[in-house]
Design a protein around this motif. Structure first.
Motif, PDB file in Angstrom:
ATOM      1  N   LEU A   1       0.824  -1.206   0.000  1.00 22.82           N
ATOM      2  CA  LEU A   1       0.000   0.000   0.000  1.00 22.82           C
ATOM      3  C   LEU A   1       0.864   1.265   0.000  1.00 22.82           C
ATOM      4  O   LEU A   1       0.533   2.250  -0.677  1.00 22.82           O
ATOM      5  N   ALA A   2       1.993   1.221   0.715  1.00 21.74           N
ATOM      6  CA  ALA A   2       2.912   2.367   0.715  1.00 21.74           C
ATOM      7  C   ALA A   2       3.508   2.564  -0.678  1.00 21.74           C
ATOM      8  O   ALA A   2       3.699   3.699  -1.121  1.00 21.74           O
TER       9      ALA A   2
ATOM     10  N   ILE B   1       2.058   1.844  -3.482  1.00 14.79           N
ATOM     11  CA  ILE B   1       1.008   2.451  -4.302  1.00 14.79           C
ATOM     12  C   ILE B   1       0.963   3.954  -4.062  1.00 14.79           C
ATOM     13  O   ILE B   1       0.923   4.746  -5.010  1.00 14.79           O
ATOM     14  N   ASP B   2       0.987   4.345  -2.790  1.00 15.21           N
ATOM     15  CA  ASP B   2       0.942   5.774  -2.456  1.00 15.21           C
ATOM     16  C   ASP B   2       2.133   6.539  -3.021  1.00 15.21           C
ATOM     17  O   ASP B   2       1.981   7.652  -3.521  1.00 15.21           O
ATOM     18  N   SER B   3       3.317   5.941  -2.935  1.00 12.88           N
ATOM     19  CA  SER B   3       4.525   6.639  -3.388  1.00 12.88           C
ATOM     20  C   SER B   3       4.877   6.347  -4.845  1.00 12.88           C
ATOM     21  O   SER B   3       5.862   6.858  -5.360  1.00 12.88           O
ATOM     22  N   ARG B   4       4.056   5.489  -5.491  1.00 13.21           N
ATOM     23  CA  ARG B   4       4.299   5.098  -6.899  1.00 13.21           C
ATOM     24  C   ARG B   4       5.694   4.489  -7.081  1.00 13.21           C
ATOM     25  O   ARG B   4       6.397   4.753  -8.045  1.00 13.21           O
ATOM     26  N   SER B   5       6.093   3.669  -6.105  1.00 12.78           N
ATOM     27  CA  SER B   5       7.377   2.970  -6.179  1.00 12.78           C
ATOM     28  C   SER B   5       7.121   1.468  -6.220  1.00 12.78           C
ATOM     29  O   SER B   5       5.976   1.026  -6.167  1.00 12.78           O
ATOM     30  N   LYS B   6       8.184   0.697  -6.322  1.00 10.32           N
ATOM     31  CA  LYS B   6       8.050  -0.761  -6.336  1.00 10.32           C
ATOM     32  C   LYS B   6       8.017  -1.295  -4.909  1.00 10.32           C
ATOM     33  O   LYS B   6       8.768  -0.829  -4.056  1.00 10.32           O
ATOM     34  N   PRO B   7       7.170  -2.282  -4.662  1.00 10.62           N
ATOM     35  CA  PRO B   7       7.159  -2.894  -3.326  1.00 10.62           C
ATOM     36  C   PRO B   7       8.363  -3.807  -3.138  1.00 10.62           C
ATOM     37  O   PRO B   7       9.075  -4.123  -4.095  1.00 10.62           O
ATOM     38  N   VAL B   8       8.579  -4.237  -1.896  1.00 11.05           N
ATOM     39  CA  VAL B   8       9.695  -5.124  -1.588  1.00 11.05           C
ATOM     40  C   VAL B   8       9.592  -6.402  -2.421  1.00 11.05           C
ATOM     41  O   VAL B   8      10.568  -6.886  -2.973  1.00 11.05           O
ATOM     42  N   SER B   9       8.396  -6.956  -2.513  1.00  7.66           N
ATOM     43  CA  SER B   9       8.201  -8.192  -3.283  1.00  7.66           C
ATOM     44  C   SER B   9       7.618  -7.851  -4.658  1.00  7.66           C
ATOM     45  O   SER B   9       6.445  -8.044  -4.925  1.00  7.66           O
ATOM     46  N   ASP B  10       8.461  -7.310  -5.497  1.00  6.74           N
ATOM     47  CA  ASP B  10       8.071  -6.873  -6.829  1.00  6.74           C
ATOM     48  C   ASP B  10       7.652  -8.062  -7.694  1.00  6.74           C
ATOM     49  O   ASP B  10       8.268  -9.131  -7.653  1.00  6.74           O
ATOM     50  N   ILE B  11       6.625  -7.900  -8.507  1.00 12.35           N
ATOM     51  CA  ILE B  11       6.102  -8.985  -9.330  1.00 12.35           C
ATOM     52  C   ILE B  11       7.143  -9.482 -10.335  1.00 12.35           C
ATOM     53  O   ILE B  11       7.211 -10.673 -10.641  1.00 12.35           O
ATOM     54  N   GLU B  12       7.984  -8.600 -10.837  1.00 12.00           N
ATOM     55  CA  GLU B  12       9.015  -9.010 -11.795  1.00 12.00           C
ATOM     56  C   GLU B  12      10.008  -9.978 -11.156  1.00 12.00           C
ATOM     57  O   GLU B  12      10.406 -10.973 -11.770  1.00 12.00           O
ATOM     58  N   GLN B  13      10.393  -9.705  -9.920  1.00 15.54           N
ATOM     59  CA  GLN B  13      11.313 -10.609  -9.223  1.00 15.54           C
ATOM     60  C   GLN B  13      10.652 -11.955  -8.958  1.00 15.54           C
ATOM     61  O   GLN B  13      11.287 -13.000  -9.055  1.00 15.54           O
TER      62      GLN B  13
END
Length: 76
Positions: free
Chosen positions: A5-6, A8-20
């Motif tokens: 959710l963070a 999404i708010d910051s428009r950054s990649k999450p720790v568990s990125d879908i590409e990884q």
């Protein structure tokens, strides 16, 4: 969930990125298929296929139960 959710708010990649996750999963599937076929496989990341190996590409897909169909780029 908080990290997602963070992101999404910051428009950054999450720790568990879908590409990884995709890379990790694809590596395991390719390793299992190489063992099953008894040979090394060369993955073409641009085309998302095993380079020069029709048999290996065939076993990357499995039949779906009806009425579902395996998605293809042409059908999307």
């Amino acid at each position: 969930m908080r990290d997602f959710l963070a992101a999404i708010d910051s428009r950054s990649k999450p720790v568990s990125d879908i590409e990884q996750g995709y890379i990790s999963t694809a590596s395991c599937i390719l390793a299992n298929n190489a063992l099953k076929l008894g040979r090394t496989l060369t993955w073409d990341p641009a085309k998302n296929i095993v380079a020069g190996d029709a048999e290996a590409n065939r076993i990357l897909r499995r039949p779906y139960r009806q009425p579902w169909a395996h998605p293809t780029p042409e059908a999307v």
